[in-house]
Write a protein that holds these residues in place. Sequence first.
Motif, mmCIF file in Angstrom:
data_model
loop_
_atom_site.group_PDB
_atom_site.id
_atom_site.type_symbol
_atom_site.label_atom_id
_atom_site.label_comp_id
_atom_site.label_asym_id
_atom_site.label_seq_id
_atom_site.Cartn_x
_atom_site.Cartn_y
_atom_site.Cartn_z
ATOM 1 N N LEU A 1 -9.132 -64.638 -13.175
ATOM 2 C CA LEU A 1 -8.678 -64.058 -12.687
ATOM 3 C C LEU A 1 -7.879 -63.379 -13.095
ATOM 4 O O LEU A 1 -6.696 -62.907 -13.096
ATOM 5 C CB LEU A 1 -7.935 -65.469 -11.390
ATOM 6 N N VAL A 2 -7.342 -63.526 -14.448
ATOM 7 C CA VAL A 2 -7.186 -63.063 -15.437
ATOM 8 C C VAL A 2 -7.086 -61.576 -15.200
ATOM 9 O O VAL A 2 -6.397 -60.757 -15.222
ATOM 10 C CB VAL A 2 -6.719 -63.330 -16.672
ATOM 11 N N HIS A 3 -8.269 -61.086 -15.317
ATOM 12 C CA HIS A 3 -8.806 -59.894 -14.619
ATOM 13 C C HIS A 3 -8.626 -59.347 -14.027
ATOM 14 O O HIS A 3 -7.971 -58.083 -13.627
ATOM 15 C CB HIS A 3 -10.484 -59.553 -14.940
ATOM 16 N N VAL A 4 -8.641 -60.510 -12.940
ATOM 17 C CA VAL A 4 -7.628 -59.608 -11.036
ATOM 18 C C VAL A 4 -6.481 -59.666 -11.082
ATOM 19 O O VAL A 4 -5.954 -58.680 -10.739
ATOM 20 C CB VAL A 4 -8.215 -60.895 -10.174
ATOM 21 N N ALA A 5 -5.702 -59.707 -11.947
ATOM 22 C CA ALA A 5 -4.410 -59.860 -12.390
ATOM 23 C C ALA A 5 -4.518 -58.983 -13.369
ATOM 24 O O ALA A 5 -3.540 -58.103 -12.682
ATOM 25 C CB ALA A 5 -3.625 -61.194 -12.636
ATOM 26 N N SER A 6 -4.676 -58.533 -13.973
ATOM 27 C CA SER A 6 -4.235 -57.612 -15.223
ATOM 28 C C SER A 6 -4.001 -56.139 -14.686
ATOM 29 O O SER A 6 -3.674 -55.071 -14.466
ATOM 30 C CB SER A 6 -5.037 -57.365 -16.573
ATOM 31 N N ARG A 7 -5.617 -56.115 -13.699
ATOM 32 C CA ARG A 7 -5.829 -55.308 -13.256
ATOM 33 C C ARG A 7 -5.721 -54.696 -11.907
ATOM 34 O O ARG A 7 -5.288 -53.721 -11.034
ATOM 35 C CB ARG A 7 -7.493 -54.996 -12.919
ATOM 36 N N ALA A 8 -4.754 -55.519 -11.507
ATOM 37 C CA ALA A 8 -3.852 -55.508 -10.765
ATOM 38 C C ALA A 8 -2.608 -54.374 -10.845
ATOM 39 O O ALA A 8 -1.846 -53.636 -9.846
ATOM 40 C CB ALA A 8 -3.450 -56.365 -9.372
ATOM 41 N N THR A 9 -2.279 -54.223 -11.764
ATOM 42 C CA THR A 9 -1.474 -53.290 -12.865
ATOM 43 C C THR A 9 -2.242 -51.962 -13.189
ATOM 44 O O THR A 9 -1.509 -51.495 -14.047
ATOM 45 C CB THR A 9 -0.735 -54.153 -12.798
ATOM 46 N N GLY A 10 -3.601 -51.675 -13.096
ATOM 47 C CA GLY A 10 -4.214 -50.954 -13.958
ATOM 48 C C GLY A 10 -4.040 -51.062 -15.558
ATOM 49 O O GLY A 10 -3.823 -50.827 -16.533
ATOM 50 N N ASP A 11 -5.237 -51.805 -15.667
ATOM 51 C CA ASP A 11 -5.753 -51.998 -17.206
ATOM 52 C C ASP A 11 -6.985 -51.427 -17.384
ATOM 53 O O ASP A 11 -6.966 -51.686 -19.099
ATOM 54 C CB ASP A 11 -5.866 -53.147 -17.830
ATOM 55 N N TRP A 12 -6.831 -50.360 -16.758
ATOM 56 C CA TRP A 12 -8.490 -50.020 -17.442
ATOM 57 C C TRP A 12 -8.345 -48.869 -18.267
ATOM 58 O O TRP A 12 -9.799 -48.755 -18.937
ATOM 59 C CB TRP A 12 -9.180 -48.348 -15.893
ATOM 60 N N ASP A 13 -7.169 -48.475 -19.262
ATOM 61 C CA ASP A 13 -7.314 -47.943 -20.459
ATOM 62 C C ASP A 13 -7.326 -49.173 -22.248
ATOM 63 O O ASP A 13 -7.457 -48.774 -23.036
ATOM 64 C CB ASP A 13 -6.116 -46.972 -20.686
ATOM 65 N N ALA A 14 -7.426 -50.269 -21.293
ATOM 66 C CA ALA A 14 -7.312 -51.396 -22.098
ATOM 67 C C ALA A 14 -8.827 -51.594 -23.378
ATOM 68 O O ALA A 14 -9.965 -51.386 -22.151
ATOM 69 C CB ALA A 14 -6.641 -52.362 -21.946
ATOM 70 N N PRO A 15 -8.509 -51.468 -24.057
ATOM 71 C CA PRO A 15 -9.683 -51.880 -24.595
ATOM 72 C C PRO A 15 -10.891 -53.269 -24.745
ATOM 73 O O PRO A 15 -10.097 -54.301 -24.129
ATOM 74 C CB PRO A 15 -10.018 -51.355 -26.145
ATOM 75 N N THR A 16 -12.490 -53.066 -24.176
ATOM 76 C CA THR A 16 -12.928 -54.487 -23.602
ATOM 77 C C THR A 16 -12.780 -55.192 -24.873
ATOM 78 O O THR A 16 -12.081 -56.247 -24.121
ATOM 79 C CB THR A 16 -14.069 -54.001 -24.021
ATOM 80 N N TRP A 17 -12.390 -55.012 -25.865
ATOM 81 C CA TRP A 17 -11.900 -56.872 -27.035
ATOM 82 C C TRP A 17 -10.652 -57.130 -26.720
ATOM 83 O O TRP A 17 -9.947 -58.299 -26.661
ATOM 84 C CB TRP A 17 -11.868 -56.402 -28.383
ATOM 85 N N LEU A 18 -9.486 -56.211 -25.844
ATOM 86 C CA LEU A 18 -8.507 -56.848 -25.648
ATOM 87 C C LEU A 18 -7.990 -57.103 -24.367
ATOM 88 O O LEU A 18 -7.516 -58.491 -23.970
ATOM 89 C CB LEU A 18 -7.088 -55.694 -25.632
#
Length: 223
Positions: A95-112
């Motif tokens: 659900l953290v992935h869902v929440a963060s992607r709701a604001t556009g996190d696709w340029d964050a590195p995978t480790w972050l």
Amino acid sequence: MEQLAALCEPSAQTVDAIWGSTWADGAGQQTRLVVAGDIQALAGLLKRENTDGLAKTAAVTVGPKHSPADAVYINGPAFVELSDLGREVVLTHELVHVASRATGDWDAPTWLEEGFADYVAYRHTDLTPRQIAEAALDAPLPQALPTKDDFDAAGSNAAVSYGRSWVAVMLLAERLGGDAAMKSFYERTAHRGIEDAWGSAGFEDEAAFVQAWREEIQELRLG
């Protein structure tokens, strides 16, 4: 299904405590949880031709690239083998992935991405660093931050990479001063790139962070 339904509210509340509740706002914004009865069914949901690594995967968040994630696929057989705490940690992580992607996190590195999801998921548990990141603490000291390929469940380094990423985000949160600043760091990285964010955490560049991160891993290993 009943176990999963019971976990939805506490997991979402844990995410809200750091991310706020606006991640579920907007027309049609709804998270679907889909339970696969076996890894063949999970592979089908993921549109994969093979099941490599899926037996080790308890859940995965999916959605079109460059758009909010809209579904969490649960590997039923793996999920039911987890403890009650393990199930809540897994669902909260997704659900953290869902929440963060709701604001556009696709340029964050995978480790972050993965380290931040674990940071939130484990924050209210009583687990020790060794219980959370044992594989990472027992592995040789890393020379660089994990890459996307290191998280492939079909490989042998996924558990190590998740643990190393959790340590990295714990270190960042400590240097930044808490949850709100960690969230801001994440969003800044997602929208502007990691190089733009290092200074806000007191690091000159990635090399300086990697050195501090290696020292943190070593300290946790000795502790």
